[in-house]
Design a protein around this motif. Structure first.
Motif, short mmCIF file in Angstrom:
data_model
loop_
_atom_site.label_atom_id
_atom_site.label_comp_id
_atom_site.label_asym_id
_atom_site.label_seq_id
_atom_site.Cartn_x
_atom_site.Cartn_y
_atom_site.Cartn_z
N ILE A 167 -3.77 0.86 -3.12
CA ILE A 167 -3.30 -0.52 -3.14
C ILE A 167 -2.54 -0.74 -4.44
O ILE A 167 -3.10 -0.54 -5.54
N ILE A 217 -5.45 -4.27 4.49
CA ILE A 217 -6.33 -4.40 3.32
C ILE A 217 -7.47 -5.35 3.67
O ILE A 217 -7.24 -6.48 4.10
N ASP A 229 -9.99 2.33 -1.63
CA ASP A 229 -8.75 2.39 -2.40
C ASP A 229 -8.75 3.62 -3.30
O ASP A 229 -9.66 3.82 -4.12
N ASN A 270 1.26 -4.93 3.55
CA ASN A 270 0.01 -5.05 4.29
C ASN A 270 0.28 -5.46 5.73
O ASN A 270 1.05 -6.39 6.00
N VAL A 313 -9.06 -0.11 2.69
CA VAL A 313 -7.85 -0.03 3.50
C VAL A 313 -8.21 0.55 4.86
O VAL A 313 -8.81 1.64 4.94
N VAL A 327 0.86 -1.18 0.00
CA VAL A 327 0.00 0.00 0.00
C VAL A 327 0.89 1.23 0.00
O VAL A 327 1.87 1.31 0.76
N PRO A 363 -4.76 6.44 0.54
CA PRO A 363 -4.09 5.14 0.38
C PRO A 363 -4.36 4.57 -1.01
O PRO A 363 -5.45 4.72 -1.57
#
Length: 726
Positions: A720, A621, A666, A574, A627, A460, A718
């Motif tokens: 991913i 996650i 995300d 993560n 997140v 992330v 954030p």
């Protein structure tokens, strides 16, 4: 041909191999005759070869409408089929199989009937429709051979209500015995249930309000009738209704019309959701195996019944899914089922439990005798020691050469985890490899588990933005003025206002003379005193022969806007904490053991304070690709120094911090927090009394107006990272 017709014909011809057993039958159906009665009714007369009329088992179906009569231990000499075409009766068929004969009355719509025995004849009177018509009897009924009557029936013990699956409402009417005859029909937003051959105690004749159950059913109102009991069920909305009856219970289910979810959790205690096609049956003492064969035809599945499945059942089903009907039958006869593809195995509950227990015992014995194999599994993304701990709950012991083991003997052997009773796991830290010693079947299972655990961890990227905006404003106004004057009386006396310094000058004849020149002074001294700098001034003066007037106005105004933007960015795995810092350490000197008398400053020590921008974050996650952030943000800066006597100057740090947790989509930007700080002040310095004079009061006062605003905002985004970016 209609599916139900084919199913009914299948039941009529089941057990064709039983033709050879016809010699053991005790009765023979010689012929079937009929005659028309008033009102479109039909009388069917079934004649036997002797006065011993077999005890019939009669049941009805609604789709297609039929009346079926099973005659045990009977052979058939009557015509296989004959047309009638009177009222709702279109024809009658008779067929023998397995030592019994079945007579099927074909109807054009559902109709009621009555039956009785006259000598060696079984008489069936079929009405023209579902409403009962007045009927006449041509001869006396033999009490010993009559069908069960509607007198002295069971009593209602309880009327209950339950909320079923998918918000359905279930009305349960319980009896203290068998023999009740219930019929249900819908009309104008209510469901009517007529139950013949039952009695209702006074304590059960009460209205039930069931609105709190959040189902379509609103109320249940039972009342007694001359023939039994009538129950009105009020409901709302668009619903589907079904009902079924066992020997001592009648159930009405009202379900909202909506798409039922087929996803069920086998480990939960939720009621099952039935999705089969709906069927309507009325069985009276029919063999259980025959009912299962009929349900197999409706469902299109293969049903295999154990040899121990037997007996008969009396059951009334009205618009019930076939899979629910199957469960009702199994529950009534203490049976259970197991499904494998399109094959359903039906057997007593204990027989199925014993079979499954035997299978489990055989599997355990096979594991105890199976040979052990050794397998090496390299670990790519995790640690072998961590995965070994997950595979077993036994003790973990390190071995020489950087290796460890799990399993073996002692206490560890009693907690095998995913291993078989004889299996073990060792690990090598140097090569990050698992060594598994277990059976081939268990090793394959462990490889599947390890493949799920040994995966690259998603990453992330957390972007944050810290904005500090300042807006300052200051305005100062002030005044200074003074007046001076002098007057010399004829007597030589000097009168002065303001300040004057006498001076002596030499006269020509040698004498001296004292004079008082005018020196202007500020009688009112209230200038502007800004915090941000020096004020601007405007001065004016009037000078006369004997007087002087000075006036000075001062004013200052300062405006300032500033914005500080900090944007730390960090990437982490993560569920792993990331920490990023940027700033400076501010040094300062302190003195210890300072002696004031001797003038020595003591021992100097250098200390530091952090003034940094720091971001700490731990992302998680979730399964739905969001997140969860546990985040801590600090923004420190140097404000000023303070002087400490004997210790030098110490810095003062301006600190801003935030510690919180938040769930974010995300790529979504969220404002974690903000501080809005406003400082306002108005200051007036004045001469008491004179500063309040209207109009002229400004000559005796100065004013200061300050309006400062500070705002802090923290944004976090954030993202991913996809596998291609990792």
């Amino acid at each position: 041909m209609h599916l139900a017709s084919r199913c009914l014909m299948t039941m009529m011809m089941f057990g064709a191999v039983g033709w050879a057993q016809a010699a053991t039958a005790t009765s023979t159906l010689q012929n079937i005759t009929y005659k028309s009665l008033p009102g479109g009714r039909v009388e069917l007369r079934m004649s036997f070869d002797n006065s011993q009329v077999p005890q019939p088992n009669i049941f009805t179906t609604d789709n297609p409408p039929r009346i079926a009569i099973d005659l045990p231990d009977t052979v058939n000499d009557a015509a296989r089929h004959q047309d009638i075409g009177v009222g709702t009766t279109s024809g009658v068929s008779a067929v023998a199989a397995g030592g019994r004969t079945r007579v099927v009355v074909e109807l054009m719509q559902a109709s009621t009937y009555k039956s009785h025995v006259e000598g060696n004849n079984l008489v069936l009177d079929v009405n023209n429709g579902a409403q009962t018509q007045p009927m006449t009897t041509a001869s006396t009924i033999d009490p010993s051979k009559a069908l069960p009557s509607a007198l002295n029936g069971p009593a209602i013990t309880n009327i209950d209500f339950q909320r079923g699956a998918n918000g359905s409402g279930r009305v349960l009417i319980n009896f203290n015995g068998s023999g009740a005859n219930a019929n249900m029909h819908r009309q104008d937003g209510s469901i009517s249930v007529d139950i013949d051959n039952v009695q209702m105690p006074a304590d059960q004749a009460k209205r039930l309000n069931v609105l709190d159950f959040a189902t379509p059913v609103q109320s249940i109102s039972p009342r007694s009738t001359p023939n039994g009991v009538h129950v009105d069920i009020a409901y709302s909305g668009d619903v589907e209704t079904s009902s079924y009856q066992t020997a001592n219970q009648y159930v009405v289910e009202v379900t909202p019309k909506k798409q039922a979810s087929k996803d069920t959790n086998p480990g939960s205690f939720a009621q099952p959701v039935y999705t089969g096609n709906r069927v309507t049956f009325n069985f009276q003492d029919i063999p259980v195996r025959s009912v299962l064969q009929l349900l197999a035809d409706y469902s299109g599945l293969n049903m295999v019944a154990s040899d121990t499945v037997g007996g008969s059942i009396t059951l009334r089903l009205n618009n019930v899914p076939w899979d629910q009907a199957l469960d009702v039958i199994l529950r009534a006869k203490s049976l259970d089922k197991r499904r494998d593809g399109n094959v359903i195995w039906i057997a007593p509950q204990k027989e199925l439990a014993d079979y499954e227990q035997n299978i489990a015992d055989a599997r355990f014995k096979a594991e105890d005798t199976a040979p052990l194999i050794t397998t090496y599994v390299p670990i790519s993304y995790g640690k072998a020691v961590d995965i070994a701990k997950l595979l077993t709950t036994g003790s973990m012991q390190s071995i020489a050469g950087g290796a460890g083991s799990a399993g073996g003997s002692g206490e560890a052997s009693t907690h095998r985890g995913f291993l078989s009773p004889r299996g073990s796991v060792t690990y090598d830290q140097r090569t990050n490899t698992l060594l598994i010693n277990d059976t081939a079947e268990k090793t394959a299972e462990l490889r599947t588990i390890i493949s799920q655990l040994d995966r690259p961890v998603q990453q992330v990227m957390i972007e944050s933005r810290i904005v500090i905006a300042s807006d300052s404003f200051e305005r100062d106004l002030g005044v200074m003025w003074g007046v001076a004057g002098r007057q010399v009386n004829p007597s030589g006396q000097v009168l002065s206002v303001g300040s004057g310094i006498p001076t002596t000058q030499q006269i020509a004849n040698g004498t001296t003379s004292s004079t008082y020149p005018l020196i202007s002074g500020m009688n009112v001294n209230l200038p502007a005193a800004p915090n941000t700098g020096v004020a601007s001034t405007i001065a004016a003066g009037i000078l006369g022969k004997n007087y002087a007037l000075d006036l000075e106005l001062s004013a200052a105004q300062a405006e300032g806007r500033s914005e500080v933007v900090s944007s730390p960015r960090v990437i982490t795995a993560n569920q792993q904490e990331a920490d990023i810092r940027q700033g400076q350490e501010i040094g300062y000197v302190t003195f210890q053991n300072t002696s004031g008398g001797s003038g020595t400053s003591g021992t100097a020590t250098v200390s530091f304070k952090d003034a940094v921008l720091e971001l700490k974050v731990t992302p998680t996650i979730t399964a739905d690709r969001r997140v969860f952030l546990a985040i801590n943000v600090n923004k420190d800066s140097l404000d000023h120094y303070i002087t400490v006597t004997g210790s030098g100057q110490v810095p003062v740090i301006d600190t801003r911090s935030l510690n919180t947790s938040v769930l974010v989509d995300d790529g979504q930007t969220v404002v974690l927090g903000g501080i809005y700080d406003v400082t306002k002040s108005d200051t007036v310095n004045k001469v008491p009394g004179l500063g309040d004079i209207p109009g002229l009061g400004f000559l005796f006062r100065n004013t200061q107006h300050i309006n400062d605003r500070d705002e802090l905002l923290i944004f976090v985004t954030p993202r991913i990272l996809s596998d291609s970016l990792q």
